[in-house]
Design an enzyme around this catalytic site. Structure first.
Site, mmCIF file in Angstrom:
data_model
loop_
_atom_site.group_PDB
_atom_site.id
_atom_site.type_symbol
_atom_site.label_atom_id
_atom_site.label_comp_id
_atom_site.label_asym_id
_atom_site.label_seq_id
_atom_site.Cartn_x
_atom_site.Cartn_y
_atom_site.Cartn_z
ATOM 1 N N SER A 91 2.262 -7.192 -2.976
ATOM 2 C CA SER A 91 2.891 -7.788 -1.791
ATOM 3 C C SER A 91 2.809 -9.306 -1.840
ATOM 4 C CB SER A 91 2.211 -7.280 -0.507
ATOM 5 O OG SER A 91 0.888 -7.769 -0.409
ATOM 6 N N GLU A 99 -6.861 -2.879 -3.762
ATOM 7 C CA GLU A 99 -6.301 -4.152 -3.323
ATOM 8 C C GLU A 99 -5.803 -5.027 -4.482
ATOM 9 O OE1 GLU A 99 -4.778 -4.997 -0.531
ATOM 10 O OE2 GLU A 99 -6.476 -4.288 0.631
ATOM 11 N N HIS A 109 0.781 -1.240 0.000
ATOM 12 C CA HIS A 109 0.000 0.000 0.000
ATOM 13 C C HIS A 109 0.813 1.290 0.000
ATOM 14 C CE1 HIS A 109 -4.046 -1.631 0.409
ATOM 15 N NE2 HIS A 109 -3.615 -2.485 1.322
HETATM 16 N N1 HBI Z 1 -8.186 -3.983 7.821
HETATM 17 N N2 HBI Z 1 -6.207 -3.671 8.977
HETATM 18 C C1 HBI Z 1 -6.865 -3.772 7.801
HETATM 19 N N3 HBI Z 1 -6.180 -3.665 6.637
HETATM 20 C C2 HBI Z 1 -6.810 -3.753 5.437
HETATM 21 O O1 HBI Z 1 -6.142 -3.645 4.391
HETATM 22 C C3 HBI Z 1 -8.211 -3.969 5.420
HETATM 23 C C4 HBI Z 1 -8.885 -4.072 6.650
HETATM 24 N N4 HBI Z 1 -10.203 -4.292 6.669
HETATM 25 C C5 HBI Z 1 -11.003 -4.363 5.466
HETATM 26 C C6 HBI Z 1 -10.201 -4.224 4.229
HETATM 27 N N5 HBI Z 1 -8.920 -4.050 4.266
HETATM 28 C C7 HBI Z 1 -10.757 -4.273 2.844
HETATM 29 O O2 HBI Z 1 -10.649 -5.558 2.295
HETATM 30 C C8 HBI Z 1 -12.157 -3.775 2.556
HETATM 31 O O3 HBI Z 1 -13.125 -4.592 3.162
HETATM 32 C C9 HBI Z 1 -12.364 -2.356 2.867
HETATM 33 N N1 NLE Z 2 -2.564 -11.713 -0.194
HETATM 34 C C1 NLE Z 2 -1.862 -10.524 0.246
HETATM 35 C C2 NLE Z 2 -0.422 -10.880 0.598
HETATM 36 O O1 NLE Z 2 -0.104 -12.038 0.728
HETATM 37 O O2 NLE Z 2 0.392 -10.003 0.738
HETATM 38 C C3 NLE Z 2 -2.535 -9.861 1.424
HETATM 39 C C4 NLE Z 2 -3.931 -9.452 1.107
HETATM 40 C C5 NLE Z 2 -4.581 -8.680 2.196
HETATM 41 C C6 NLE Z 2 -5.953 -8.254 1.825
HETATM 42 FE FE FE Z 3 -4.719 -4.191 1.877
#
Ligand code: HBI
Ligand code: NLE
Ligand code: FE
Length: 438
Positions: free
Chosen positions: A360, A341, A301
């Site tokens: 990642s 994502e 990210h």
């Molecule tokens: N929580 N800590 C954390 N990190 C994320 O990347 C994350 C999450 N909760 C939900 C989410 N990502 C997403 O998959 C969406 O549901 C918003």
């Molecule tokens: N599949 C990802 C990873 O292995 O880095 C993480 C995804 C989190 C939503």
């Molecule tokens: Fe994420």
């Protein structure tokens, strides 16, 4: 028996069930209210219908009672009752603290001047005012975890059988839970194993980036290397990354204990705050984990959150989530999923990855750019409805024309959402301002 009697002896006025006189619906409402985070914004908009037994004259005393409970009366309306024997029904709208509201209702129900009190469910009164964070400090209340993919609960988690790993996860989670707005970012001295896990992932990403990552990712990645924040032998600390983001796009980090609910997670983006986990995936599964860990957050990210156009897009998803309905949150998280994502984008004749879950996860990155999956053009109204799973590689990916184009399309789609107000983020006060549009 001892429990029951001591309970009613000690706090006769403070019970929350049984003899409270609340209807079943109100008990549910009361529970929701009691469990909602208490903040300065926890003022409840409520509407009560009071059925007066003896003439309008008793109304004064009742309004006084409401004020004694620190309720602010915003509206009073009366009508003659159709019911025989009753004289008036009075609708009173009140702004007041959630807990006091319940006490007030109990008190009014005991009043001989009233034949009954009905609490109208708050969302029938005030769809305009659901609770959501209004200031960056309110994110202290947006840390609810999903119980999914946890090493303690999930037998298929690579850390399930590893006691030491689970203990470590607990320590790091506690640190995140203790974090409050304004605190310095906790520093985690990572172990040799944790740094080793990072190295493995980092080195594969390093190999794949030139060919598969979008140009914006590559640009920031280089900068992070030049500033010695991204190095192969050690995991960067949240503080240095947060400072870096702040210099570039104003984004900052706060530690998260694990996978947050979509609502909590998305709401932080509205404030240009990214809630980042701080623990490290298990050494046995470096190249793919279904749950977010700090390797995913940092490698996946952070580079794009330092890109102005992408940061803007991320914040707009966050702003759209504030006060949204559950169905809309589901749609927004699906869009988040297929863009931030797991998004792909065009670059001339080529397709590149910009999604963090791809950048990642070495295995999935190659999969996403192979012919073993389907590519569809990103279009918010259809993408928002696409089912997805988060355990394995995705069978479908959405391809954006560019960040700017994705943003344009997203904006047009958000405008079709049902929310009866607009929000605007004020970076000077770190506050979200709500503008009524009806
Ligand atoms: N929580 N800590 C954390 N990190 C994320 O990347 C994350 C999450 N909760 C939900 C989410 N990502 C997403 O998959 C969406 O549901 C918003
Ligand atoms: N599949 C990802 C990873 O292995 O880095 C993480 C995804 C989190 C939503
Ligand atoms: Fe994420």
């Amino acid at each position: 028996k001892a429990e029951a009697s001591s309970d009613s002896d000690e706090k006769p006025d403070d019970d929350d069930d049984d003899d409270s006189g609340l209807t079943e619906e109100e008990v549910v409402l009361a529970k929701t209210i009691a469990e909602s985070p208490e903040t300065e914004h926890s003022v409840q908009k409520a509407a009560l219908v009071l059925r007066l037994r003896e003439g309008i004259g008793s109304l004064g005393r009742i309004l006084k009672t409401i004020e004694n409970f620190k309720g602010i009366i915003t509206h009073v309306e009366s009508r003659p009752s159709k019911k025989e024997g009753l004289q008036f029904e009075v609708l009173v709208k009140i702004d007041m603290n959630r807990q006091s509201l319940l006490q007030l209702i109990r008190n009014l129900r005991q009043s001989s001047a009233l034949d009954g009190v009905t609490l109208l469910a708050d969302n029938s009164v005030s769809i305009k005012d659901p609770w959501f964070p209004r200031h960056a400090s309110d994110l202290d209340n947006c840390n609810h975890l999903m119980t999914k993919y946890e090493p303690d609960l999930d037998m298929s988690h690579p850390g399930f059988a590893d006691k030491e790993y689970r203990a470590r996860r607990k320590v790091i989670a506690e640190i995140a839970f203790a974090y409050k707005y304004g605190d310095p970012m906790p520093n985690i001295p990572y172990t040799e194993t944790e740094n080793e896990t990072w190295s493995r992932v980092f080195n594969t990403v390093l190999d794949l980036v030139p060919k598969h990552a979008c140009i914006e990712y590559q640009r920031v990645f280089k900068k992070l290397q030049e500033e010695r924040i991204f190095e192969s032998h050690r995991i960067p600390q949240l503080q240095e990354i947060s400072d870096f983001l702040k210099r570039n796009t104003g984004f900052t980090l706060r530690p998260a204990a694990g996978l947050l609910t979509a609502r909590d997670f998305l709401s932080s983006l509205a404030f240009r705050v990214f809630q980042s986990t701080q623990y490290v995936r298990h050494i046995n599964s470096p190249y793919h984990t279904p749950e977010p860990d700090c390797i995913h957050e940092l490698l996946g990210h952070m580079p794009l959150l330092a890109d102005p156009s992408f940061a803007q897009f991320s914040q707009e998803i966050g702003l759209a989530s504030l006060g949204a309905s559950d169905e809309e949150i589901e749609k927004l998280s699906t869009i988040y999923w297929f863009t931030i994502e797991f998004g792909l984008c065009k670059e001339g004749p080529e397709v590149k990855a910009y999604g963090a879950g791809l950048l990642s996860a070495y295995g999935e990155l190659l999969h996403a750019l192979s012919d073993k999956c389907e590519h569809r053009p990103f279009d918010p109204s259809t993408t928002a409805l696409q089912k997805y799973q988060d355990q394995e590689y995705q069978p479908i990916y959405y391809v954006a024309e560019s960040f700017e184009d994705a943003k344009e399309k997203f904006r047009r789609w958000v405008a079709t959402m049902s929310r009866p107000f607009e929000v605007r983020y004020n970076p000077h006060t770190q506050r979200v301002e709500v503008l009524d549009s009806v």
